[in-house]
Structure formats: structure tokens, C-alpha cells
Design a protein around this motif. Structure first.
Motif, PDB file in Angstrom:
ATOM      1  N   MET A  61       0.831  -1.198   0.000  1.00  0.00           N
ATOM      2  CA  MET A  61       0.000   0.000   0.000  1.00  0.00           C
ATOM      3  C   MET A  61       0.870   1.255   0.000  1.00  0.00           C
ATOM      4  O   MET A  61       0.626   2.209  -0.751  1.00  0.00           O
ATOM      5  N   TYR A  62       1.891   1.241   0.849  1.00  0.00           N
ATOM      6  CA  TYR A  62       2.774   2.410   0.978  1.00  0.00           C
ATOM      7  C   TYR A  62       3.508   2.678  -0.337  1.00  0.00           C
ATOM      8  O   TYR A  62       3.586   3.821  -0.804  1.00  0.00           O
ATOM      9  N   LEU A  63       4.055   1.630  -0.931  1.00  0.00           N
ATOM     10  CA  LEU A  63       4.796   1.794  -2.178  1.00  0.00           C
ATOM     11  C   LEU A  63       3.888   2.270  -3.305  1.00  0.00           C
ATOM     12  O   LEU A  63       4.241   3.180  -4.064  1.00  0.00           O
ATOM     13  N   ALA A  64       2.701   1.649  -3.400  1.00  0.00           N
ATOM     14  CA  ALA A  64       1.772   2.050  -4.456  1.00  0.00           C
ATOM     15  C   ALA A  64       1.336   3.498  -4.277  1.00  0.00           C
ATOM     16  O   ALA A  64       1.289   4.279  -5.245  1.00  0.00           O
ATOM     17  N   ALA A  65       1.009   3.879  -3.047  1.00  0.00           N
ATOM     18  CA  ALA A  65       0.558   5.246  -2.787  1.00  0.00           C
ATOM     19  C   ALA A  65       1.656   6.258  -3.056  1.00  0.00           C
ATOM     20  O   ALA A  65       1.415   7.328  -3.639  1.00  0.00           O
ATOM     21  N   THR A  66       2.867   5.948  -2.644  1.00  0.00           N
ATOM     22  CA  THR A  66       3.988   6.866  -2.871  1.00  0.00           C
ATOM     23  C   THR A  66       4.236   7.065  -4.364  1.00  0.00           C
ATOM     24  O   THR A  66       4.414   8.197  -4.840  1.00  0.00           O
ATOM     25  N   ARG A  67       4.230   5.973  -5.109  1.00  0.00           N
ATOM     26  CA  ARG A  67       4.522   6.072  -6.541  1.00  0.00           C
ATOM     27  C   ARG A  67       3.394   6.773  -7.290  1.00  0.00           C
ATOM     28  O   ARG A  67       3.634   7.504  -8.254  1.00  0.00           O
ATOM     29  N   LEU A  98      -5.115  -1.421  -3.753  1.00  0.00           N
ATOM     30  CA  LEU A  98      -4.117  -0.936  -2.786  1.00  0.00           C
ATOM     31  C   LEU A  98      -4.306   0.557  -2.523  1.00  0.00           C
ATOM     32  O   LEU A  98      -4.232   1.007  -1.370  1.00  0.00           O
ATOM     33  N   LEU A  99      -4.555   1.314  -3.580  1.00  0.00           N
ATOM     34  CA  LEU A  99      -4.755   2.758  -3.402  1.00  0.00           C
ATOM     35  C   LEU A  99      -6.045   3.037  -2.642  1.00  0.00           C
ATOM     36  O   LEU A  99      -6.093   3.938  -1.788  1.00  0.00           O
ATOM     37  N   ALA A 100      -7.093   2.269  -2.935  1.00  0.00           N
ATOM     38  CA  ALA A 100      -8.361   2.446  -2.205  1.00  0.00           C
ATOM     39  C   ALA A 100      -8.177   2.115  -0.738  1.00  0.00           C
ATOM     40  O   ALA A 100      -8.682   2.833   0.147  1.00  0.00           O
ATOM     41  N   ARG A 152      -8.474   6.731  11.089  1.00  0.00           N
ATOM     42  CA  ARG A 152      -7.108   7.203  10.894  1.00  0.00           C
ATOM     43  C   ARG A 152      -6.260   6.703  12.061  1.00  0.00           C
ATOM     44  O   ARG A 152      -6.269   7.288  13.145  1.00  0.00           O
ATOM     45  N   PRO A 153      -5.542   5.616  11.890  1.00  0.00           N
ATOM     46  CA  PRO A 153      -4.783   5.046  13.004  1.00  0.00           C
ATOM     47  C   PRO A 153      -3.693   6.006  13.494  1.00  0.00           C
ATOM     48  O   PRO A 153      -2.928   6.554  12.699  1.00  0.00           O
ATOM     49  N   VAL A 203      -3.261   7.404   3.184  1.00  0.00           N
ATOM     50  CA  VAL A 203      -3.345   8.541   2.272  1.00  0.00           C
ATOM     51  C   VAL A 203      -4.529   9.388   2.704  1.00  0.00           C
ATOM     52  O   VAL A 203      -5.634   8.874   2.896  1.00  0.00           O
ATOM     53  N   ARG A 204      -4.297  10.687   2.867  1.00  0.00           N
ATOM     54  CA  ARG A 204      -5.361  11.606   3.240  1.00  0.00           C
ATOM     55  C   ARG A 204      -5.485  12.670   2.158  1.00  0.00           C
ATOM     56  O   ARG A 204      -4.547  13.427   1.915  1.00  0.00           O
ATOM     57  N   ILE A 205      -6.612  12.696   1.507  1.00  0.00           N
ATOM     58  CA  ILE A 205      -6.855  13.656   0.432  1.00  0.00           C
ATOM     59  C   ILE A 205      -7.722  14.765   0.993  1.00  0.00           C
ATOM     60  O   ILE A 205      -8.799  14.519   1.530  1.00  0.00           O
TER      61      ILE A 205
END
Length: 316
Positions: free
Chosen positions: A8-14, A39-41, A129-130, A49-51
């Protein structure tokens, strides 16, 4: 990190930071494009991820600027359609406040929460939000002669604790003691001092505005916390409402109100030491209490609807 979280972290970062396409990320992670989408969802759902959307033009409206200039607060103005019921008005403003709270909290924070109708509504809109090492701390007592108040208050506090994966610290005292001497004695008890010490180290506080008048009665005045004689005395003393059960006049004064010697919430002076203080209100009839609260300096942030904002400005 476990494997799923790392993906999740890698996908979100990229995707969000490096601007890669889902196809490129799928190739790099050796997964399908649909897996990247999931993963992004999941990253958004878990709070990894916070939009956010920047404050709209409504918060730059003249009424918002006037309140900000008058009291030095950040005004978060909520645009509402006409014809809403009082509860629907509170619910929509509470939704904005829930989003703001989610943005400002962080790891290792003490987060103070006052109970009431508005905070109960806010809990319905918090997303997960943990956080690590944070605590949700009840800011004012809740028992009265009719009820312990515990189930109602615990539900509010626990809902917020669950949203942030945070410990919950309840404040096991009445909303108002019968006698100032009883309060003074309880304030020396170690179990109470433990809560008071944490309240003295708050990073964020969020609370509604109690009022002697309102479209929906404030819990403090409608649920047996003050009897009829006490309410009449409050009116004689010029009280218009409260913050955290500390009673206020419209001019912002509170120190000489006798009932406050028995109140258990943080005073405006104590609240002023908290770096971020979010006041939430959605009722034009509470405008006198809002003015008193703002004059007392309780808030850094004010979340409200336009009708309440205009009613507040008319009191100045």
C-alpha cells in the motif's frame, strides 16, 4: 511493516508523490492493475493517504472574514441548503468538524473532547485514521443526580477512540458538584489528578457550545444537570451558555459565576493553553453563547454554518 501495508505504501507513494500511472506501478510491483487500484483504495480507507480539499470560497465570504477579524479565529464556514431541520443542520456542520479534527490530530497527541449533542453527531462522520500513542480524554464530568451519564458519554469517547486507534480516558466525576468543597477534595484524589494532569497537556480540544436557548436543547440544561432553581439563578447572573460545562456571559466573563466553582470542565483560561481548539456550533439561537465563548478566547477554529455566523455577527 507487514507485506500488505508495505505494498500500500509503495503504491501510494509512486502514484500520489511520484506521479506514476497505475500500469507502471503494477509492472514495478509485479501485480495486476486492479490490485494497484485496490491498494490505493485501501490506503485511503485506512488513512495512510489523506486527500484534502482546500477551504472553498464560503470560508472567504465576508461573514467568515468578519468573524475572523473580530476574534482572531480560523473560520470554517459550512454552506447549507435552506429548509434543513435543526438536527440536519448540526449533522452537516459536525461532518465538516469531523474532517477538520481528522486532519489536525497526530501521533502522541492528547485529544480533549467535550460531550454533547454536537459531539455525538460528529462521531458519525469520523473516518478511520490510526494513530500511535495518542489518547482521547474526556474534558468535563458527566454524572448528575438522575444518571451517571456514563453510557452516553462513553459511547462518544469510545467512537472517537476507535476512529483514531487511541486510548480513551474517562473523567469519573459529576458535571457539577453540589458543593465547591467537594470538588476541591476530589481534585486532590489521585485518580482524578491523573485525568487533570493529562488535560493540562492537551494538544487538541474539540467541543460544542451549550446554550440556555437553542433549537435543540443542550444536554447540560435538558438532562437533569441543573434544577429549575439553578437555571433561574443562571438567568439572573446573565449566563447565556457554557463551554465544557463552564458557564459564560455574553461578554465572555465567567470567573465570578458562583456555579462555576462547582463545574468540572476546563475553564476558558485553561483551554487557552491548548494549541488547537475547535469550537463547533450550528444553531442561530445559540449566537449569544457563541459570542460569549469567542470573547472568552476559547477557540482557535470555529466551525459553523452561515446562518449561525450571521446571527453571531448581529450580536456584536
Amino acid at each position: 511493516m507487514n507485506e500488505r501495508y508495505e505494498q500500500m505504501y509503495l503504491a501510494a507513494t509512486r502514484y500520489y508523490v511520484q506521479g506514476e500511472t497505475m500500469e507502471a506501478i503494477a509492472h514495478g510491483l509485479d501485480v495486476s492493475r486492479s490490485t494497484v487500484s485496490r491498494l490505493l483504495a485501501d490506503a485511503r480507507e485506512t488513512g495512510l493517504v489523506r486527500i484534502t480539499i482546500a477551504e472553498g470560497s464560503s470560508s472567504q465570504a465576508p461573514v467568515a472574514r468578519s468573524l475572523s477579524d473580530a476574534f482572531g479565529v480560523r473560520v470554517h464556514l459550512v454552506a447549507l441548503r435552506g429548509g434543513l431541520s435543526p438536527m440536519a443542520r448540526i449533522d452537516q456542520v459536525a461532518q465538516r468538524a469531523a474532517g477538520l479534527l481528522t486532519e489536525v490530530v497526530g501521533d502522541s497527541m492528547n485529544i480533549g473532547v467535550a460531550w454533547g449533542v454536537t459531539m455525538a453527531s460528529l462521531t458519525q462522520h469520523l473516518r478511520h485514521r490510526p494513530l500511535t500513542g495518542s489518547a482521547i480524554i474526556q474534558m468535563n464530568g458527566g454524572a448528575n443526580q438522575r444518571s451517571s451519564g456514563v453510557p452516553y458519554i462513553r459511547e462518544i469517547m469510545q467512537s472517537i477512540g476507535d476512529a483514531f486507534d487511541s486510548a480513551v480516558v474517562l473523567f469519573p466525576v459529576p458535571a457539577f458538584f453540589d458543593y465547591p468543597d467537594t470538588k476541591a477534595a476530589m481534585w486532590r484524589e489521585r485518580s482524578v489528578r491523573h485525568v487533570l494532569d493529562q488535560l493540562a497537556r492537551l494538544d487538541v480540544a474539540i467541543f460544542g457550545v451549550g446554550s440556555l436557548t437553542g433549537s435543540i436543547p443542550s444536554h447540560v440544561y435538558a438532562a437533569g444537570y441543573l434544577d429549575e432553581d439553578e437555571r433561574l439563578q443562571l438567568a439572573a447572573d446573565g449566563v447565556v451558555g457554557d463551554i465544557c460545562t463552564v458557564l459564560l456571559r455574553e461578554d465572555g466573563s465567567y470567573a465570578d459565576i458562583a456555579a462555576n466553582e462547582r463545574a468540572t470542565g476546563l475553564t476558558p483560561g485553561e483551554l487557552a493553553r491548548v494549541p488547537r481548539r475547535i469550537c463547533v456550533v450550528a444553531d442561530p439561537l445559540r449566537a449569544p453563547a457563541v459570542v460569549g465563548a469567542l470573547r472568552a478566547g476559547v477557540a482557535t477554529d470555529l466551525v459553523l454554518d452561515e446562518a449561525t455566523a450571521r446571527a453571531t455577527l448581529r450580536r456584536l
